[in-house]
Scaffold this motif. Structure first.
Motif, PDB file in Angstrom:
ATOM      1  N   VAL A   1     -18.774   8.278  -7.508  1.00 14.85           N
ATOM      2  CA  VAL A   1     -18.176   8.842  -8.722  1.00 14.85           C
ATOM      3  C   VAL A   1     -16.730   8.398  -8.879  1.00 14.85           C
ATOM      4  O   VAL A   1     -16.317   7.932  -9.928  1.00 14.85           O
ATOM      5  N   GLY A   2     -15.938   8.567  -7.820  1.00 14.95           N
ATOM      6  CA  GLY A   2     -14.528   8.174  -7.890  1.00 14.95           C
ATOM      7  C   GLY A   2     -13.668   8.979  -6.962  1.00 14.95           C
ATOM      8  O   GLY A   2     -14.166   9.735  -6.116  1.00 14.95           O
ATOM      9  N   VAL A   3     -12.369   8.824  -7.127  1.00 14.66           N
ATOM     10  CA  VAL A   3     -11.381   9.532  -6.314  1.00 14.66           C
ATOM     11  C   VAL A   3     -10.626  10.473  -7.244  1.00 14.66           C
ATOM     12  O   VAL A   3     -10.187  10.082  -8.327  1.00 14.66           O
ATOM     13  N   PHE A   4     -10.485  11.720  -6.809  1.00 19.84           N
ATOM     14  CA  PHE A   4      -9.891  12.767  -7.646  1.00 19.84           C
ATOM     15  C   PHE A   4      -8.711  13.420  -6.936  1.00 19.84           C
ATOM     16  O   PHE A   4      -8.677  13.489  -5.703  1.00 19.84           O
ATOM     17  N   VAL A   5      -7.771  13.934  -7.731  1.00 17.15           N
ATOM     18  CA  VAL A   5      -6.645  14.685  -7.179  1.00 17.15           C
ATOM     19  C   VAL A   5      -7.208  15.973  -6.592  1.00 17.15           C
ATOM     20  O   VAL A   5      -7.975  16.682  -7.238  1.00 17.15           O
ATOM     21  N   ALA A   6      -6.831  16.254  -5.350  1.00 16.55           N
ATOM     22  CA  ALA A   6      -7.336  17.437  -4.644  1.00 16.55           C
ATOM     23  C   ALA A   6      -6.678  18.710  -5.194  1.00 16.55           C
ATOM     24  O   ALA A   6      -5.547  18.682  -5.701  1.00 16.55           O
ATOM     25  N   GLU A   7      -7.400  19.811  -5.085  1.00 15.75           N
ATOM     26  CA  GLU A   7      -6.820  21.119  -5.420  1.00 15.75           C
ATOM     27  C   GLU A   7      -5.751  21.423  -4.391  1.00 15.75           C
ATOM     28  O   GLU A   7      -5.881  21.105  -3.222  1.00 15.75           O
TER      29      GLU A   7
ATOM     30  N   ASP B   1      -8.106  15.658 -11.713  1.00 13.09           N
ATOM     31  CA  ASP B   1      -8.018  14.401 -12.476  1.00 13.09           C
ATOM     32  C   ASP B   1      -8.553  13.245 -11.640  1.00 13.09           C
ATOM     33  O   ASP B   1      -8.337  13.188 -10.427  1.00 13.09           O
ATOM     34  N   LYS B   2      -9.214  12.317 -12.313  1.00 13.23           N
ATOM     35  CA  LYS B   2      -9.751  11.130 -11.649  1.00 13.23           C
ATOM     36  C   LYS B   2      -8.681  10.043 -11.615  1.00 13.23           C
ATOM     37  O   LYS B   2      -8.029   9.787 -12.634  1.00 13.23           O
ATOM     38  N   LEU B   3      -8.513   9.428 -10.459  1.00 13.35           N
ATOM     39  CA  LEU B   3      -7.598   8.300 -10.339  1.00 13.35           C
ATOM     40  C   LEU B   3      -8.204   7.079 -11.018  1.00 13.35           C
ATOM     41  O   LEU B   3      -9.422   6.986 -11.150  1.00 13.35           O
ATOM     42  N   PRO B   4      -7.356   6.119 -11.426  1.00 14.09           N
ATOM     43  CA  PRO B   4      -7.903   4.867 -11.967  1.00 14.09           C
ATOM     44  C   PRO B   4      -8.803   4.201 -10.919  1.00 14.09           C
ATOM     45  O   PRO B   4      -8.646   4.442  -9.716  1.00 14.09           O
ATOM     46  N   SER B   5      -9.709   3.354 -11.382  1.00 16.83           N
ATOM     47  CA  SER B   5     -10.613   2.655 -10.468  1.00 16.83           C
ATOM     48  C   SER B   5      -9.839   1.702  -9.580  1.00 16.83           C
ATOM     49  O   SER B   5      -8.682   1.350  -9.862  1.00 16.83           O
ATOM     50  N   THR B   6     -10.485   1.252  -8.508  1.00 12.49           N
ATOM     51  CA  THR B   6      -9.863   0.279  -7.610  1.00 12.49           C
ATOM     52  C   THR B   6      -9.431  -0.954  -8.384  1.00 12.49           C
ATOM     53  O   THR B   6      -8.305  -1.428  -8.221  1.00 12.49           O
TER      54      THR B   6
ATOM     55  N   GLU C   1       2.947  14.939  -7.983  1.00 15.45           N
ATOM     56  CA  GLU C   1       4.015  15.941  -7.867  1.00 15.45           C
ATOM     57  C   GLU C   1       4.635  16.278  -9.218  1.00 15.45           C
ATOM     58  O   GLU C   1       5.043  17.410  -9.448  1.00 15.45           O
ATOM     59  N   SER C   2       4.682  15.289 -10.130  1.00 17.90           N
ATOM     60  CA  SER C   2       5.278  15.526 -11.454  1.00 17.90           C
ATOM     61  C   SER C   2       4.316  16.256 -12.395  1.00 17.90           C
ATOM     62  O   SER C   2       4.726  16.719 -13.450  1.00 17.90           O
ATOM     63  N   GLY C   3       3.024  16.316 -12.008  1.00 21.02           N
ATOM     64  CA  GLY C   3       2.033  16.953 -12.865  1.00 21.02           C
ATOM     65  C   GLY C   3       1.362  15.974 -13.815  1.00 21.02           C
ATOM     66  O   GLY C   3       0.477  16.353 -14.581  1.00 21.02           O
ATOM     67  N   GLU C   4       1.797  14.702 -13.773  1.00 18.68           N
ATOM     68  CA  GLU C   4       1.163  13.684 -14.615  1.00 18.68           C
ATOM     69  C   GLU C   4      -0.314  13.560 -14.244  1.00 18.68           C
ATOM     70  O   GLU C   4      -1.163  13.356 -15.104  1.00 18.68           O
TER      71      GLU C   4
ATOM     72  N   TRP D   1       0.838  -1.209   0.000  1.00 14.76           N
ATOM     73  CA  TRP D   1       0.000   0.000   0.000  1.00 14.76           C
ATOM     74  C   TRP D   1       0.867   1.251   0.000  1.00 14.76           C
ATOM     75  O   TRP D   1       0.547   2.232  -0.663  1.00 14.76           O
ATOM     76  N   ALA D   2       1.996   1.214   0.718  1.00 17.48           N
ATOM     77  CA  ALA D   2       2.890   2.382   0.779  1.00 17.48           C
ATOM     78  C   ALA D   2       3.574   2.604  -0.570  1.00 17.48           C
ATOM     79  O   ALA D   2       3.812   3.750  -0.972  1.00 17.48           O
ATOM     80  N   GLN D   3       3.865   1.519  -1.291  1.00 20.19           N
ATOM     81  CA  GLN D   3       4.449   1.646  -2.630  1.00 20.19           C
ATOM     82  C   GLN D   3       3.455   2.309  -3.585  1.00 20.19           C
ATOM     83  O   GLN D   3       3.843   3.141  -4.417  1.00 20.19           O
ATOM     84  N   ILE D   4       2.180   1.960  -3.456  1.00 16.94           N
ATOM     85  CA  ILE D   4       1.141   2.575  -4.298  1.00 16.94           C
ATOM     86  C   ILE D   4       1.013   4.061  -3.959  1.00 16.94           C
ATOM     87  O   ILE D   4       0.914   4.904  -4.857  1.00 16.94           O
ATOM     88  N   VAL D   5       1.032   4.390  -2.660  1.00 15.64           N
ATOM     89  CA  VAL D   5       0.978   5.799  -2.232  1.00 15.64           C
ATOM     90  C   VAL D   5       2.138   6.570  -2.863  1.00 15.64           C
ATOM     91  O   VAL D   5       1.948   7.649  -3.436  1.00 15.64           O
ATOM     92  N   ASP D   6       3.349   6.009  -2.784  1.00 13.95           N
ATOM     93  CA  ASP D   6       4.525   6.673  -3.356  1.00 13.95           C
ATOM     94  C   ASP D   6       4.363   6.887  -4.858  1.00 13.95           C
ATOM     95  O   ASP D   6       4.697   7.949  -5.383  1.00 13.95           O
ATOM     96  N   SER D   7       3.833   5.880  -5.543  1.00 14.74           N
ATOM     97  CA  SER D   7       3.651   5.952  -6.997  1.00 14.74           C
ATOM     98  C   SER D   7       2.656   7.055  -7.372  1.00 14.74           C
ATOM     99  O   SER D   7       2.942   7.883  -8.250  1.00 14.74           O
ATOM    100  N   ILE D   8       1.513   7.076  -6.698  1.00 14.41           N
ATOM    101  CA  ILE D   8       0.488   8.087  -7.016  1.00 14.41           C
ATOM    102  C   ILE D   8       0.969   9.473  -6.601  1.00 14.41           C
ATOM    103  O   ILE D   8       0.777  10.453  -7.334  1.00 14.41           O
ATOM    104  N   ARG D   9       1.635   9.585  -5.443  1.00 17.61           N
ATOM    105  CA  ARG D   9       2.166  10.873  -5.001  1.00 17.61           C
ATOM    106  C   ARG D   9       3.160  11.419  -6.038  1.00 17.61           C
ATOM    107  O   ARG D   9       3.129  12.609  -6.370  1.00 17.61           O
TER     108      ARG D   9
END
Length: 72
Positions: free
Chosen positions: A65-71, A27-32, A19-22, A7-15
């Motif tokens: 609806v989903g999970v989105f990147v916060a402002e 933006d909506k995150l991929p589904s579970t 941070e890179s702007g990707e 789970w921590a590896q996934i957090v690092d990947s999404i973070r």
């Protein structure tokens, strides 16, 4: 040193993607299920990662609806 939990590896990947702007604010995150397939983990592990990102304030969930990147 023990390996980081999945789970921590996934957090690092999404973070890193945020941070890179990707992944930009709004933006909506991929589904579970998509994240499960990408990382080879169960839904419980993905939910734990998403919860950690919510606590950090990096993402926010919208019910049904989903999970989105916060402002920022």
């Amino acid at each position: 040193m023990p390996a980081k939990p999945k789970w921590a590896q996934i957090v690092d990947s999404i973070r890193a993607q945020i941070e890179s702007g990707e992944l930009a604010p709004g933006d909506k995150l991929p589904s579970t299920s998509q994240l499960c397939a990408q990382h080879g983990v169960s839904a419980i592990v993905v939910r734990q990662a998403i919860n950690a990102l919510k606590i950090e304030g990096l993402v926010e969930g919208v019910g049904g609806v989903g999970v989105f990147v916060a402002e920022r």
